[in-house]
Design a protein around this motif. Sequence first.
Motif, PDB file in Angstrom:
ATOM      1  N   ARG A  57      -6.981 -25.269 -26.530  1.00  0.00           N
ATOM      2  CA  ARG A  57      -5.014 -25.105 -26.133  1.00  0.00           C
ATOM      3  C   ARG A  57      -4.883 -25.332 -24.939  1.00  0.00           C
ATOM      4  O   ARG A  57      -4.748 -24.517 -23.928  1.00  0.00           O
ATOM      5  CB  ARG A  57      -4.669 -23.924 -26.855  1.00  0.00           C
ATOM      6  N   ILE A  58      -3.799 -25.987 -24.362  1.00  0.00           N
ATOM      7  CA  ILE A  58      -3.416 -26.713 -23.371  1.00  0.00           C
ATOM      8  C   ILE A  58      -2.795 -25.245 -22.779  1.00  0.00           C
ATOM      9  O   ILE A  58      -3.127 -25.184 -21.867  1.00  0.00           O
ATOM     10  CB  ILE A  58      -1.933 -27.704 -23.572  1.00  0.00           C
ATOM     11  N   TRP A  62      -4.814 -24.246 -18.731  1.00  0.00           N
ATOM     12  CA  TRP A  62      -3.874 -23.855 -17.809  1.00  0.00           C
ATOM     13  C   TRP A  62      -3.951 -22.887 -16.888  1.00  0.00           C
ATOM     14  O   TRP A  62      -4.527 -23.083 -16.051  1.00  0.00           O
ATOM     15  CB  TRP A  62      -2.535 -25.157 -17.812  1.00  0.00           C
ATOM     16  N   LEU A  76     -11.806 -30.441 -23.767  1.00  0.00           N
ATOM     17  CA  LEU A  76     -10.448 -30.155 -24.446  1.00  0.00           C
ATOM     18  C   LEU A  76     -11.182 -29.966 -25.943  1.00  0.00           C
ATOM     19  O   LEU A  76     -12.054 -32.084 -25.976  1.00  0.00           O
ATOM     20  CB  LEU A  76      -9.148 -31.475 -24.834  1.00  0.00           C
ATOM     21  N   LEU A  80      -5.157 -31.996 -30.017  1.00  0.00           N
ATOM     22  CA  LEU A  80      -4.058 -32.354 -28.581  1.00  0.00           C
ATOM     23  C   LEU A  80      -2.424 -33.760 -28.885  1.00  0.00           C
ATOM     24  O   LEU A  80      -2.678 -34.035 -29.279  1.00  0.00           O
ATOM     25  CB  LEU A  80      -4.588 -33.787 -27.582  1.00  0.00           C
ATOM     26  N   LYS A  84       1.259 -33.182 -24.541  1.00  0.00           N
ATOM     27  CA  LYS A  84       0.382 -32.155 -23.884  1.00  0.00           C
ATOM     28  C   LYS A  84       0.076 -32.710 -23.251  1.00  0.00           C
ATOM     29  O   LYS A  84      -0.976 -32.465 -22.571  1.00  0.00           O
ATOM     30  CB  LYS A  84       0.578 -30.872 -25.025  1.00  0.00           C
ATOM     31  N   VAL A  85       0.103 -34.030 -23.461  1.00  0.00           N
ATOM     32  CA  VAL A  85      -1.323 -35.265 -23.062  1.00  0.00           C
ATOM     33  C   VAL A  85      -0.918 -35.293 -21.177  1.00  0.00           C
ATOM     34  O   VAL A  85      -1.875 -34.810 -21.001  1.00  0.00           O
ATOM     35  CB  VAL A  85      -1.406 -36.353 -23.922  1.00  0.00           C
ATOM     36  N   ARG A  87       0.287 -33.019 -18.972  1.00  0.00           N
ATOM     37  CA  ARG A  87      -1.417 -31.464 -19.106  1.00  0.00           C
ATOM     38  C   ARG A  87      -2.602 -32.013 -19.094  1.00  0.00           C
ATOM     39  O   ARG A  87      -3.410 -31.475 -17.922  1.00  0.00           O
ATOM     40  CB  ARG A  87      -0.118 -30.453 -19.641  1.00  0.00           C
ATOM     41  N   ALA A  88      -3.147 -32.107 -20.332  1.00  0.00           N
ATOM     42  CA  ALA A  88      -4.241 -31.916 -20.681  1.00  0.00           C
ATOM     43  C   ALA A  88      -4.978 -33.324 -19.891  1.00  0.00           C
ATOM     44  O   ALA A  88      -5.988 -32.328 -19.145  1.00  0.00           O
ATOM     45  CB  ALA A  88      -4.612 -32.866 -21.603  1.00  0.00           C
ATOM     46  N   PHE A  92      -8.356 -31.715 -17.796  1.00  0.00           N
ATOM     47  CA  PHE A  92     -10.011 -32.181 -18.753  1.00  0.00           C
ATOM     48  C   PHE A  92     -10.365 -33.238 -17.921  1.00  0.00           C
ATOM     49  O   PHE A  92      -9.736 -34.586 -17.878  1.00  0.00           O
ATOM     50  CB  PHE A  92      -9.964 -31.727 -20.283  1.00  0.00           C
ATOM     51  N   ILE A  95     -12.134 -35.175 -23.363  1.00  0.00           N
ATOM     52  CA  ILE A  95     -11.295 -34.989 -25.095  1.00  0.00           C
ATOM     53  C   ILE A  95     -12.033 -35.319 -25.586  1.00  0.00           C
ATOM     54  O   ILE A  95     -12.399 -36.391 -25.645  1.00  0.00           O
ATOM     55  CB  ILE A  95      -9.230 -35.224 -24.135  1.00  0.00           C
TER      56      ILE A  95
END
Length: 227
Positions: A57-58, A62, A76, A80, A84-85, A87-88, A92, A95
């Motif tokens: 979970r993002i 975080w 990750l 997804l 939220k990409v 922030r991901a 990360f 992914i």
Amino acid sequence: MDIKNNYYLIQQRIKETCARSGRNSGDVKTVVVTKTVQIPAIQEVIKAGATIIGENRIQDAWQKYEQIGSRVSWHLIGHLQTNKVKRAVQIFNVIESVDSLHLAEEINKRAKEAGKTIDIFVQVNTSGETSKFGLHPDDVESFITRLEALENIRITGLMTIGAFLPDPEKVRPCFRMLYNLRQELLDKKITKNLYHLSMGMTNDFEVAIEEGATLIRIGRAVFGERN
Ligand SMILES: *Cc1c(COP(=O)(O)O)cnc(C)c1O
């Protein structure tokens, strides 16, 4: 619960399984899945030697990333959402759960904005269970062919969640399917950096290693049963 000892025991089992199946134990790395635990437990497993942390979970990732930073590699492993990409991409290194063109394009776009190239794995549904995310194995070749045009992502592996069956032997065909799929993609020269096979969890990682896993994703065997 002795996190350090649990982590060592896993490493021991990896070594034994590799020895038994003629593999080099240095070729199998552990993604420690920390989705059920907080920062002190993560710090402890890092002290024990963990170098790769898996989160799904993002929001949680975080908070943990802010404390722990980039002295470990962050993977990750959960679904997804496009919103939220951004922030991901900040958190990360890899992914592992890419299973749509739309998502891949968004990752590419955000990685480009951030001036990075992100490693991604293609998630494959090897179990046929409809509740699972991941591409049908037959669709992976054309999917990867399309992704090759995206310059800020690098496809470095395949990931699967095996069937949820208590007997690990019954999960073996899922792992074998992923191995064979990678071999076929490499033989056909569909993509060139496809090295990783992320497969195997607490219940079935030894079978996954026998079938060629380069990354196993372990939560409960390190942190105990939680919900
Ligand atoms: C939670 C999770 C794991 C870890 O599973 P355990 O059975 O706790 O080892 C591995 N992979 C994914 C995608 C997960 O969500």
